[in-house]
Write a protein that holds these residues in place. Structure first.
Motif, short mmCIF file in Angstrom:
data_model
loop_
_atom_site.label_atom_id
_atom_site.label_comp_id
_atom_site.label_asym_id
_atom_site.label_seq_id
_atom_site.Cartn_x
_atom_site.Cartn_y
_atom_site.Cartn_z
N GLU A 96 0.87 -1.20 0.00
CA GLU A 96 0.00 0.00 0.00
C GLU A 96 0.90 1.24 0.00
OE1 GLU A 96 -3.40 1.34 -0.72
OE2 GLU A 96 -3.38 -0.78 -0.17
N PRO A 97 1.03 1.96 -1.17
CA PRO A 97 1.94 3.12 -1.19
C PRO A 97 1.45 4.21 -0.25
CG PRO A 97 1.17 2.53 -3.42
CD PRO A 97 0.35 1.76 -2.44
N VAL A 98 2.38 4.86 0.44
CA VAL A 98 2.02 5.91 1.40
C VAL A 98 1.68 7.20 0.63
CG1 VAL A 98 2.86 7.31 3.34
CG2 VAL A 98 3.56 4.91 3.13
N GLY A 99 0.59 7.84 1.06
CA GLY A 99 0.20 9.14 0.49
C GLY A 99 -0.11 9.08 -0.99
N LEU A 100 -0.75 7.99 -1.44
CA LEU A 100 -1.03 7.81 -2.87
C LEU A 100 -2.11 8.79 -3.34
CD1 LEU A 100 -0.77 6.14 -5.52
CD2 LEU A 100 -2.62 4.72 -4.62
N GLU A 101 -1.85 9.49 -4.45
CA GLU A 101 -2.84 10.40 -5.03
C GLU A 101 -2.83 10.24 -6.54
OE1 GLU A 101 -2.99 14.66 -3.09
OE2 GLU A 101 -0.92 14.03 -3.33
N VAL A 102 -4.00 10.32 -7.15
CA VAL A 102 -4.09 10.45 -8.60
C VAL A 102 -4.71 11.82 -8.87
CG1 VAL A 102 -5.04 9.56 -10.76
CG2 VAL A 102 -4.35 7.97 -8.93
N ILE A 103 -3.98 12.66 -9.57
CA ILE A 103 -4.44 14.05 -9.74
C ILE A 103 -4.67 14.35 -11.22
CG2 ILE A 103 -3.80 16.47 -9.37
CD1 ILE A 103 -1.68 15.08 -7.31
N ARG A 104 -5.86 14.86 -11.51
CA ARG A 104 -6.08 15.41 -12.85
C ARG A 104 -5.85 16.91 -12.72
NH1 ARG A 104 -7.84 12.04 -16.59
NH2 ARG A 104 -8.35 9.99 -15.74
N PRO A 105 -4.89 17.48 -13.45
CA PRO A 105 -4.56 18.90 -13.27
C PRO A 105 -5.81 19.77 -13.47
CG PRO A 105 -2.94 17.84 -14.67
CD PRO A 105 -4.05 16.85 -14.47
N SER A 106 -6.06 20.64 -12.48
CA SER A 106 -7.19 21.56 -12.61
C SER A 106 -6.80 22.66 -13.58
CB SER A 106 -7.54 22.16 -11.26
OG SER A 106 -6.49 23.04 -10.86
N LEU A 107 -7.79 23.43 -14.00
CA LEU A 107 -7.51 24.55 -14.89
C LEU A 107 -6.47 25.48 -14.25
CD1 LEU A 107 -8.26 25.89 -17.49
CD2 LEU A 107 -10.14 27.04 -16.30
N GLU A 108 -6.60 25.63 -12.92
CA GLU A 108 -5.67 26.51 -12.22
C GLU A 108 -4.25 25.96 -12.29
OE1 GLU A 108 -7.33 28.94 -9.28
OE2 GLU A 108 -5.95 28.17 -7.78
N ASP A 109 -4.10 24.62 -12.11
CA ASP A 109 -2.77 24.01 -12.22
C ASP A 109 -2.17 24.28 -13.60
OD1 ASP A 109 -3.03 22.88 -9.69
OD2 ASP A 109 -4.00 21.08 -10.48
N ILE A 110 -3.02 24.08 -14.62
CA ILE A 110 -2.55 24.25 -16.00
C ILE A 110 -2.12 25.68 -16.25
CG2 ILE A 110 -3.31 24.20 -18.41
CD1 ILE A 110 -5.15 21.82 -17.50
N TYR A 111 -2.95 26.60 -15.73
CA TYR A 111 -2.66 28.02 -15.90
C TYR A 111 -1.34 28.39 -15.22
CZ TYR A 111 -3.00 33.01 -14.83
OH TYR A 111 -2.73 34.33 -14.66
N LEU A 112 -1.16 27.90 -13.98
CA LEU A 112 0.07 28.22 -13.25
C LEU A 112 1.29 27.64 -13.96
CD1 LEU A 112 -1.18 27.87 -9.57
CD2 LEU A 112 -0.55 29.97 -10.79
N GLN A 113 1.11 26.43 -14.53
CA GLN A 113 2.20 25.83 -15.33
C GLN A 113 2.58 26.74 -16.49
OE1 GLN A 113 1.68 21.87 -16.93
NE2 GLN A 113 1.03 21.14 -14.91
N LEU A 114 1.55 27.25 -17.17
CA LEU A 114 1.79 28.14 -18.31
C LEU A 114 2.58 29.37 -17.87
CD1 LEU A 114 -1.59 28.31 -20.28
CD2 LEU A 114 0.64 27.75 -21.23
N VAL A 115 2.14 29.96 -16.75
CA VAL A 115 2.80 31.17 -16.25
C VAL A 115 4.25 30.88 -15.91
CG1 VAL A 115 2.82 32.88 -14.39
CG2 VAL A 115 0.65 32.18 -15.42
N HIS A 116 4.49 29.75 -15.19
CA HIS A 116 5.86 29.42 -14.79
C HIS A 116 6.72 29.10 -15.99
CE1 HIS A 116 4.11 28.39 -10.62
NE2 HIS A 116 4.50 29.64 -10.71
N ALA A 117 6.16 28.32 -16.93
CA ALA A 117 6.92 27.96 -18.13
C ALA A 117 7.31 29.21 -18.89
CB ALA A 117 6.09 27.03 -19.01
N ALA A 118 6.36 30.17 -18.99
CA ALA A 118 6.63 31.38 -19.75
C ALA A 118 7.70 32.22 -19.07
CB ALA A 118 5.36 32.18 -19.93
N SER A 119 7.63 32.33 -17.74
CA SER A 119 8.64 33.17 -17.08
C SER A 119 9.99 32.47 -17.10
CB SER A 119 8.20 33.56 -15.66
OG SER A 119 7.72 32.44 -14.98
N ALA A 120 10.01 31.14 -17.01
CA ALA A 120 11.28 30.41 -17.13
C ALA A 120 11.86 30.61 -18.52
CB ALA A 120 11.06 28.92 -16.86
#
Lengths: 269, 304
Positions: free
Chosen positions: B268-292
């Motif tokens: 039984e893996p500890v702290g197991l999560e399956v996450i579908r990126p929310s719109l907010e996650d995707i947006y923040l990724q875009l912002v970080h990728a662009a500034s990087a």
């Protein structure tokens, strides 16, 4: 379209006047101020007796009435509009209006109309209080009232336009009163509103002559004081022709500066 | 959306705006169709407001072509202004007039205004109609802003962060109002910080970062396919966080049962999560990728 501009401008006169009387600052420092000052002067000098050349003496209150009428014209035009428009510029009112199909012509018709409605009410109130409460005798001849009428209309028009012009000066709404009030206050002291003009040093009279308030006060004195008082004016006469010239010149200055400086917002920013 | 009209409600080509030589808006191309609701996203200072203010006619552009309802906003006259509605970011007007007085006054500026009482009802201010605007709460004042923006029956409505300061219920009511306007055929350009708002209202969204439009499309496709790949996250026996992106999360999770790192915990893996990126996650990724990306770009320039 032009009928629309006039209709909307007329509608704005009522709207602006309502806004004016809902603003305590405007009511106290612009509308009632000359009346309060006349009350204070009348009460303070009530025991001083009468002043003026022999045979034409009048009460101190009667002497100060024309000055207060002139001050009212200056306050209702210059102080009122300069502070009002500078505030509207900084609080977002003008930006909002600039995004609507309101014509600036309608906007200014509303402002100038408001100045005329409130200025006329203010003068009427001053004259009414003078005649009833302060016991000041008002002129009974038509000529004096005609002089009052044209000095009032010309002075108020010039003041309104100068107020619009001066509204470009303050950098923020908060600093508007700090910029505008000292200017109109100094003018009132050197132009014969609070201090008897013929007692001021000549250099101060000369400086005051460059500005419109001195001429408004002189025109009002011509309308309300006995003719014998003309002798104590700068050149020993009322010089109503020069009053008209000076006020017209300031009217043109106000018109040109307003036209050149007014923008809903600074688009190049 | 009115797809039969070939001309766009808003057409932007190569838009640039420089402040003291620095580009705040740096080459934007965008078309917004008649009847479309378009959401413009982006961090503060990214150029959203500058872009919108150029479209509204409040600012002059440095370069590029802009057409709003077929007119260059830099030269838009009163007839043009009668066809647009603008809801600016909150302002500090003194508010000496009642809600109804203010709306009557503004309705008078337009050739075909909406009924004032209908507008008051639409923004839910019936009980405050006779109250001076100065006495209203922040959220209620914002509704007055919206009411003033729509009273002229605009073909194109600009909404700059319209629901800032709204409680959740007021936001839902506001969204319903915007949907009604859209149903009447109003074209809407919305800027917002709320991703759920963009998802609720926007037919399409665009993300502006550092003055560039880094992504445009239906809200559900922002960031591309790979940004939506689910993430499986768990902790190994020694407590290290593991994170794997996979299109087959169930398969990965099943395989973890046999992995050596889960032996101690009985598969039984500890702290197991399956996450579908929310719109907010995707947006923040875009912002970080662009500034990087921008930082890397700057480094290259420094080396060159």
């Amino acid at each position: 379209m032009s009928t629309g501009i006039m209709t909307i401008g007329t509608a704005r006169v009522g709207y602006e006047t309502k806004g004016y009387f809902r603003s305590l600052d405007a009511v106290f420092f612009t509308f009632l101020f000359p009346l309060i000052m006349l009350g204070i002067f009348t009460a303070a000098f009530s025991s001083a007796g009468e002043i003026g050349p022999p045979g034409a003496e009048i009460s101190v209150g009667a002497y100060y009435l024309p000055g207060m009428l002139a001050a009212g014209v200056l306050l209702s035009g210059v102080q009122n509009l300069a502070v009002d428009i500078a505030t509207e510029k900084s609080d977002g009112t003008l930006k909002r209006l600039g995004g609507t199909p309101l014509s600036p012509v309608s906007y200014f018709l509303g402002k100038i109309g408001q100045v005329f409605v409130t200025g006329a009410l203010q003068a009427a109130l001053l004259l009414l209080a003078a005649a009833t409460v302060f016991g000041i005798a008002l002129p009974t001849d038509l000529e004096s009232w005609l002089t009052f009428a044209w000095v009032f209309v010309l002075g108020l028009t010039a003041s309104a336009l100068l107020g619009i012009a001066l509204s470009a000066l303050p950098r923020s709404g908060k600093s508007a009163t700090a910029v505008v009030i000292p200017i109109v206050l100094v003018l009132q002291f050197i132009s014969g509103v609070y201090l008897q003009f013929d007692r001021l040093p000549e250099w101060m009279q000369n400086i005051a002559s460059l500005f419109p308030l001195k001429w408004m006060a002189q025109g009002m004195r011509a309308a309300f004081l006995p003719d014998e008082f003309a002798a104590s004016e700068m050149n020993g006469a009322w010089e109503l022709g020069w009053v008209a010239v000076a006020l017209l010149a300031w009217l043109v200055v106000g018109l040109i500066v307003s036209r050149v400086t007014f923008r809903w917002i600074r688009r190049d920013a | 959306m009115d797809m039969t009209r070939m001309d766009a409600a808003v057409r932007i080509r190569g838009l640039r705006k420089d402040y003291a030589g620095v580009a705040a808006v740096d080459g934007i191309d965008l078309d917004i169709a008649h009847g479309e609701t378009f959401a413009l996203l982006g961090p503060n200072g990214a150029g959203k407001s500058t872009t919108v203010e150029i479209l509204e006619g409040y600012r002059l552009r440095t370069a590029g072509e802009v057409s709003v309802l077929g007119v260059d906003p830099a030269r838009g006259g009163l007839d043009w202004k009668a066809r647009i509605g603008i809801v600016l970011q909150s302002s500090g007007e003194s508010g000496q007039f009642t809600v109804r007085e203010q709306l009557r006054q503004f309705a008078g500026y337009y050739p075909r205004p909406r009924d004032v009482d209908e507008v008051i009802a639409a923004v839910g201010l019936e009980r405050q109609a006779g109250t001076r605007i100065a006495k209203l709460s922040g959220g209620q004042r914002r509704r007055v802003d919206v009411a003033l923006g729509i009273v002229g029956r605009p073909e194109l409505l600009f909404l700059d962060e319209p629901t800032t300061g709204f409680d959740p219920e007021a936001r839902r009511e506001f969204w319903a109002l915007i949907r009604r306007l859209k149903a009447e055929g109003t074209t809407i350009l919305l800027t917002t910080h709320y991703l759920d708002e963009a998802a609720q209202l926007g037919d399409r969204a665009g993300v502006i970062i550092d003055g560039r439009l880094v992504d445009v499309g239906p809200v559900a496709t922002l960031g591309g396919e790979e940004a939506r790949v689910p993430i499986v996250r768990w902790r190994t026996g020694d407590g290290t966080q593991r994170e794997v992106r996979t299109e087959r999360p169930a398969e990965l999770v099943a395989s973890l049962r046999q992995a050596p790192e889960t032996v101690d915990t009985g598969g039984e893996p500890v702290g197991l999560e399956v996450i579908r990126p929310s719109l907010e996650d995707i947006y923040l990724q875009l912002v970080h990728a662009a500034s990087a990306g921008a930082a890397a770009h700057d480094d290259e320039e420094a080396l060159a």
